[in-house]
Motif scaffolding. Structure first.
Motif, PDB file in Angstrom:
ATOM      1  N   PHE A 108      43.995  40.186  44.664  1.00 32.21           N
ATOM      2  CA  PHE A 108      44.403  41.580  44.816  1.00 32.21           C
ATOM      3  C   PHE A 108      45.885  41.773  44.482  1.00 32.21           C
ATOM      4  N   SER A 116      46.724  41.646  40.801  1.00 37.65           N
ATOM      5  CA  SER A 116      46.391  42.849  40.040  1.00 37.65           C
ATOM      6  C   SER A 116      47.599  43.772  39.921  1.00 37.65           C
ATOM      7  N   LEU A 127      43.645  50.787  48.164  1.00 29.65           N
ATOM      8  CA  LEU A 127      42.911  51.557  47.158  1.00 29.65           C
ATOM      9  C   LEU A 127      42.086  50.646  46.248  1.00 29.65           C
ATOM     10  N   LEU A 128      42.568  49.424  46.038  1.00 24.29           N
ATOM     11  CA  LEU A 128      41.847  48.470  45.195  1.00 24.29           C
ATOM     12  C   LEU A 128      40.612  47.908  45.885  1.00 24.29           C
ATOM     13  N   GLY A 129      40.532  48.090  47.211  1.00 29.61           N
ATOM     14  CA  GLY A 129      39.379  47.579  47.944  1.00 29.61           C
ATOM     15  C   GLY A 129      39.710  46.459  48.897  1.00 29.61           C
ATOM     16  N   THR A 136      38.900  45.096  39.176  1.00 29.41           N
ATOM     17  CA  THR A 136      39.063  44.511  40.508  1.00 29.41           C
ATOM     18  C   THR A 136      38.421  45.386  41.573  1.00 29.41           C
ATOM     19  N   HIS A 137      38.629  46.694  41.447  1.00 28.24           N
ATOM     20  CA  HIS A 137      38.021  47.628  42.397  1.00 28.24           C
ATOM     21  C   HIS A 137      36.501  47.548  42.341  1.00 28.24           C
ATOM     22  N   ALA A 172      35.338  44.325  44.006  1.00 31.79           N
ATOM     23  CA  ALA A 172      35.521  44.326  45.457  1.00 31.79           C
ATOM     24  C   ALA A 172      34.298  44.862  46.182  1.00 31.79           C
ATOM     25  N   GLN A 173      33.502  45.670  45.492  1.00 30.39           N
ATOM     26  CA  GLN A 173      32.295  46.229  46.111  1.00 30.39           C
ATOM     27  C   GLN A 173      31.242  45.158  46.395  1.00 30.39           C
TER      28      GLN A 173
END
Length: 437
Positions: free
Chosen positions: A48, A51, A115-117, A250-251, A254-255
């Motif tokens: 993270f 990024s 915000l990126l997760g 990346t986002h 992250a899911q």
């Protein structure tokens, strides 16, 4: 501006590749050490924070491209004094801007990472790691600038030494900080900052004999910003596109959990080592093109582009064979589990070939930046980061993390091809008027 172009490209890119490979190998080794702490939150934290760090690096690289392209063109035109004067003033501008970016992103890092997760323990560790390395961004930017000046004067060997110094310091300190002193992620961050200090020191020492630095005069700052900024600003915009697209990836990853993020992070660290030659071409081919443009040797400019593309194809082909054969070893070495295993294996088996088109895009962007068409590179990079990433990855995420990777690869195939075709068209139209930018 004379002799074999292919030999010149191989020498410049080869020296640069050794330096880049050393730096990225240390980053890979750093990630390897952290993975052996057996805490997915720590490896995800590095992913993270990296990024955001890639965005910072993109800004620094953009300014470095402008510095290298303009000083290289002036040197090719036998205007050494002007190259030294404007280059020295612009370095002060670079370091100041890097300081502003580094402190600002450190302050807002928690909100950005969320915000990126990133969440929970991964978020806490990422914020802590980033708060240490981000304020040291000016050191990294200055080291890049000094290395760019060495490449601009054709001293690839000393430019390589600068990079290797940082790699050596980091490789030495990482295991001491992480394991011997039991500092873990904090130790990795501290060794990164100390390595940047070493790079700056080495840069000044190696550049000393070339007389490319002087204490800048107040009246030189505005001309340097205007002259170099015409290349640097579009180059910054161009280079920002890739990490911004990476933020979206990346986002999306992250899911699917920390294992998916860790698998993606492993790929992100293998790629720079495996394709160090391709990435080095972007920094090494530029000064060669700029010098030949300044000398009105336009055939050699095209020859330089062709040589770079041939080397890119050779590098990608060899890397594909190595990674495909060693994919199981990679999974085992980095303690990859769950979704991360499939991510690494599909990349090593097939998607690695998409980096041929990444190479086409990068080399073409170098041509645009050094031949007076920097906005072309901006357009293609942002096209790849938006139209070539968002819709493809958005559709791909419905098929899981592997779908995300496949979508990302398909986008770069399209824009890499278009960029290469445009680069040849630009070179075909070169003439004496091309030097008046």
């Amino acid at each position: 501006m004379h002799g074999s172009i292919m030999r010149h490209v191989i020498t410049m890119a080869g020296m640069g590749a050794i330096g880049l490979m050393a730096v990225f190998a240390v980053d890979l080794l750093n990630y390897f050490y952290i993975s052996y702490l057996h805490n997915p939150a720590l490896t995800a934290a590095i992913a993270f924070s990296a990024s955001i760090n890639y965005v910072q690096i993109a800004i620094s690289i953009g300014m470095t491209i402008g510095l290298g392209a303009c000083t290289g063109r002036l040197i090719g035109a036998r205007q050494h004094a002007k190259a030294r004067r404007l280059g020295s003033a612009f370095i002060i501008v670079m370091v100041s801007l890097a300081g502003l970016v580094g402190i600002t992103t450190a302050i807002f890092s928690r909100k950005i990472l969320a915000l990126l997760g990133a969440q929970g323990e991964a978020l806490q560790n990422a914020v802590y790691f980033f708060s240490i390395i981000s304020p040291a961004l000016p050191l990294m930017c200055l080291g890049m600038a000094l290395s760019a000046l060495l490449r601009a004067v054709g001293d690839a060997k000393r430019a390589m030494r600068v990079t290797l110094t940082g790699a050596f310091v980091s490789a030495t300190l990482d295991p001491i900080m992480i394991f011997l002193l039991h500092l873990g992620l904090e130790g990795a961050a501290i060794s990164t900052v100390l390595a940047r200090c070493a790079v700056v020191t080495s840069g000044f020492l190696n550049l000393k004999g070339h007389r490319m630095l002087e204490w800048p005069q107040k009246e030189d700052f505005i001309p340097s910003i205007k002259y170099i900024g015409r290349i640097a600003l579009p180059a910054i915009a161009t280079n920002l596109a890739t990490p911004v697209g990476g933020l979206f990836v990346t986002h999306a990853m992250a899911q699917f959990g920390l294992n998916a993020v860790s698998g993606q992070a492993t790929i992100d660290r293998i790629v720079p080592v495996a394709f160090a030659l391709v990435f080095a071409l972007t920094g090494s081919v530029g000064p060669i093109m700029a010098q030949n443009l300044g000398a009105h040797q336009f055939d050699r400019v095209k020859e330089t582009l062709m040589a770079a593309l041939k080397l890119t194809g050779l590098c990608v082909g060899i890397t594909w064979l190595v990674l495909a054969a060693g994919q199981n070893i990679i999974v085992s070495l980095f303690n990859i589990h769950g979704e991360g295993v499939g991510i690494v294996k599909i990349f090593c088996s097939w998607l690695v070939m998409s980096y041929m088109f990444v190479g086409l895009l990068f080399v073409s962007n170098t041509a645009f930046n050094n031949l007076g068409h920097p906005f072309y590179s901006t357009g293609f990079n942002w096209g790849r980061a938006t139209l070539g990433t968002i819709p493809f990855v958005w559709i791909g995420h419905y098929y899981g993390p592997i779908g995300v990777l496949v979508g990302q690869a398909l986008g770069v195939v399209l824009f890499g091809t278009l960029a290469a075709l445009t680069a040849f068209r630009v070179i075909k139209k070169l003439g004496p008027h091309s030097c008046n930018w």
